[in-house]
Motif scaffolding. Structure first.
Motif, PDB file in Angstrom:
ATOM      1  N   LEU A 141      -1.193  55.605   7.667  1.00 19.03           N
ATOM      2  CA  LEU A 141      -0.812  55.787   6.265  1.00 19.03           C
ATOM      3  C   LEU A 141      -0.459  54.452   5.610  1.00 19.03           C
ATOM      4  O   LEU A 141      -0.799  54.197   4.463  1.00 19.03           O
ATOM      5  N   ARG A 142       0.189  53.606   6.379  1.00 16.96           N
ATOM      6  CA  ARG A 142       0.548  52.298   5.844  1.00 16.96           C
ATOM      7  C   ARG A 142      -0.719  51.481   5.567  1.00 16.96           C
ATOM      8  O   ARG A 142      -0.806  50.766   4.567  1.00 16.96           O
ATOM      9  N   PHE A 143      -1.667  51.604   6.458  1.00 14.44           N
ATOM     10  CA  PHE A 143      -2.969  50.946   6.266  1.00 14.44           C
ATOM     11  C   PHE A 143      -3.574  51.381   4.926  1.00 14.44           C
ATOM     12  O   PHE A 143      -4.010  50.563   4.112  1.00 14.44           O
ATOM     13  N   ILE A 144      -3.564  52.676   4.706  1.00 13.57           N
ATOM     14  CA  ILE A 144      -4.114  53.214   3.464  1.00 13.57           C
ATOM     15  C   ILE A 144      -3.360  52.679   2.261  1.00 13.57           C
ATOM     16  O   ILE A 144      -3.948  52.253   1.269  1.00 13.57           O
ATOM     17  N   ARG A 145      -2.051  52.683   2.388  1.00  8.01           N
ATOM     18  CA  ARG A 145      -1.223  52.197   1.293  1.00  8.01           C
ATOM     19  C   ARG A 145      -1.569  50.758   0.924  1.00  8.01           C
ATOM     20  O   ARG A 145      -1.720  50.403  -0.247  1.00  8.01           O
ATOM     21  N   ARG A 146      -1.723  49.935   1.935  1.00  9.23           N
ATOM     22  CA  ARG A 146      -2.034  48.524   1.676  1.00  9.23           C
ATOM     23  C   ARG A 146      -3.405  48.372   1.042  1.00  9.23           C
ATOM     24  O   ARG A 146      -3.618  47.556   0.149  1.00  9.23           O
ATOM     25  N   ALA A 147      -4.344  49.162   1.529  1.00 10.46           N
ATOM     26  CA  ALA A 147      -5.688  49.101   0.951  1.00 10.46           C
ATOM     27  C   ALA A 147      -5.658  49.534  -0.514  1.00 10.46           C
ATOM     28  O   ALA A 147      -6.317  48.944  -1.370  1.00 10.46           O
ATOM     29  N   ARG A 148      -4.859  50.560  -0.811  1.00  9.38           N
ATOM     30  CA  ARG A 148      -4.719  50.992  -2.202  1.00  9.38           C
ATOM     31  C   ARG A 148      -4.117  49.865  -3.050  1.00  9.38           C
ATOM     32  O   ARG A 148      -4.536  49.631  -4.173  1.00  9.38           O
ATOM     33  N   ASP A 149      -3.137  49.186  -2.459  1.00  8.77           N
ATOM     34  CA  ASP A 149      -2.507  48.092  -3.191  1.00  8.77           C
ATOM     35  C   ASP A 149      -3.509  46.983  -3.506  1.00  8.77           C
ATOM     36  O   ASP A 149      -3.322  46.219  -4.454  1.00  8.77           O
ATOM     37  N   LEU A 150      -4.549  46.893  -2.696  1.00  7.18           N
ATOM     38  CA  LEU A 150      -5.590  45.896  -2.975  1.00  7.18           C
ATOM     39  C   LEU A 150      -6.669  46.473  -3.880  1.00  7.18           C
ATOM     40  O   LEU A 150      -7.664  45.816  -4.160  1.00  7.18           O
ATOM     41  N   GLY A 151      -6.480  47.711  -4.294  1.00  5.03           N
ATOM     42  CA  GLY A 151      -7.391  48.293  -5.270  1.00  5.03           C
ATOM     43  C   GLY A 151      -8.631  48.946  -4.677  1.00  5.03           C
ATOM     44  O   GLY A 151      -9.533  49.333  -5.428  1.00  5.03           O
ATOM     45  N   PHE A 152      -8.688  49.074  -3.365  1.00  3.75           N
ATOM     46  CA  PHE A 152      -9.841  49.772  -2.775  1.00  3.75           C
ATOM     47  C   PHE A 152      -9.847  51.235  -3.210  1.00  3.75           C
ATOM     48  O   PHE A 152      -8.791  51.848  -3.350  1.00  3.75           O
ATOM     49  N   THR A 153     -11.038  51.773  -3.417  1.00  2.80           N
ATOM     50  CA  THR A 153     -11.148  53.196  -3.741  1.00  2.80           C
ATOM     51  C   THR A 153     -10.978  54.004  -2.455  1.00  2.80           C
ATOM     52  O   THR A 153     -11.052  53.473  -1.348  1.00  2.80           O
ATOM     53  N   MET A 154     -10.792  55.287  -2.617  1.00  2.00           N
ATOM     54  CA  MET A 154     -10.655  56.180  -1.461  1.00  2.00           C
ATOM     55  C   MET A 154     -11.887  56.100  -0.557  1.00  2.00           C
ATOM     56  O   MET A 154     -11.775  56.117   0.662  1.00  2.00           O
TER      57      MET A 154
END
Lengths: 149, 149
Positions: A64-77
């Motif tokens: 989940l943290r991985f996902i959160r960080r990726a979201r913070d970098l603006g990656f789409t789902m």
DNA sequence: CTTGACCTTCCCACGGTGGGAAGGTGGAGA
DNA sequence: TCTCCACCTTCCCACCGTGGGAAGGTCAAG
């Protein structure tokens, strides 16, 4: 994730599991979004206690943290799903990751350029508008197409 | 807009009306979105022919073009509603328009800064990744929290 | 046993846009 | 006049990411 419904919540806790709000707090992803990610298949279905409460291990929180960080970098789902796949695949080529990231960087550049274009036009208009109590306004005139139509 | 259902389509046309796809073509707003804007109250309800076809005058197309341009500058629907109100109000103060535009410019700046922050982080990671056939990858390591958790 | 804080599922909203189905109309040509 | 096709109408559904909130179950502490 993907454990059978074995535990009472108290047992699960002593076995090192978290409930969803603890996982949320530890990962920075809201409980709402954790459920959403599960529903859409981004993360596997969480284990459950006998009462149906979702339970999470450290490893799950890590994801989940991985996902959160990726979201913070603006990656789409969709991109994040790709990144998670590469992350899990220990035989991945780093070139694949780099390619995905570079693509996303190009997307960011395009978006930034688009916004900067808007900003430039708007800045010009705002600069031209005297901004007092009188009604005449170059901003509205421009939107109304004065200079073009 | 807001005419009664007087015309056959052919009559309406000779009276200088457009149908929705003509209005769309002339304004740059899709027929789909024109209906949507009408439904949400951004533009008043269009007149209709006896058969129920929407009909538009030049003035209506003008409004649609205004909306289109405001969208192109990144204004939200709510802001556009505000701009339309000011446009219609011949006794507006240009200061009000300028204020709205300046606020939007600040929003754009914030969004640009956010994206640039992402871009910077990502650029660093991409730069660090050798991007070959080997699996080790600083991008994934960072997302996994190697440097932080 | 009550209370309050949690959990569950479910539906709805936002912005803005598009796709498509089902049915009615308009106009041109045979 | 009939036919045909392009257009119109309304309606619902989708995307993405997130939040709000209702209704009902569960858990732990007092």
């Amino acid at each position: 994730m993907a454990q059978a419904k074995y535990f009472e919540l108290s047992d699960a806790r002593s076995e090192g599991f978290f409930n969803i709000s603890e996982a949320a707090g530890a990962s920075g992803v809201s409980a709402k979004m954790i459920r959403h990610y599960e529903e859409t298949g981004l993360v596997p279905k969480a284990g459950r206690t006998v009462a149906g409460y979702r339970i999470y291990r450290d490893a799950d929180v890590h994801v989940l943290r991985f996902i959160r960080r990726a979201r913070d970098l603006g990656f789409t789902m969709k991109e994040i799903a790709g990144l998670l796949g590469l992350w899990k695949d220990k035989r991945r080529a780093s070139a694949d990751v780099k390619k995905l990231a570079a693509k996303h960087m190009a997307d960011l550049d395009a978006r930034i350029a688009e916004l900067q274009g808007m900003r430039r036009s708007l800045e010009h208009l705002v600069h031209c508008c005297h901004g007092d109590g009188r009604p005449d306004c170059p901003i509205l005139d421009d939107l109304a197409g004065a200079g073009r139509a």
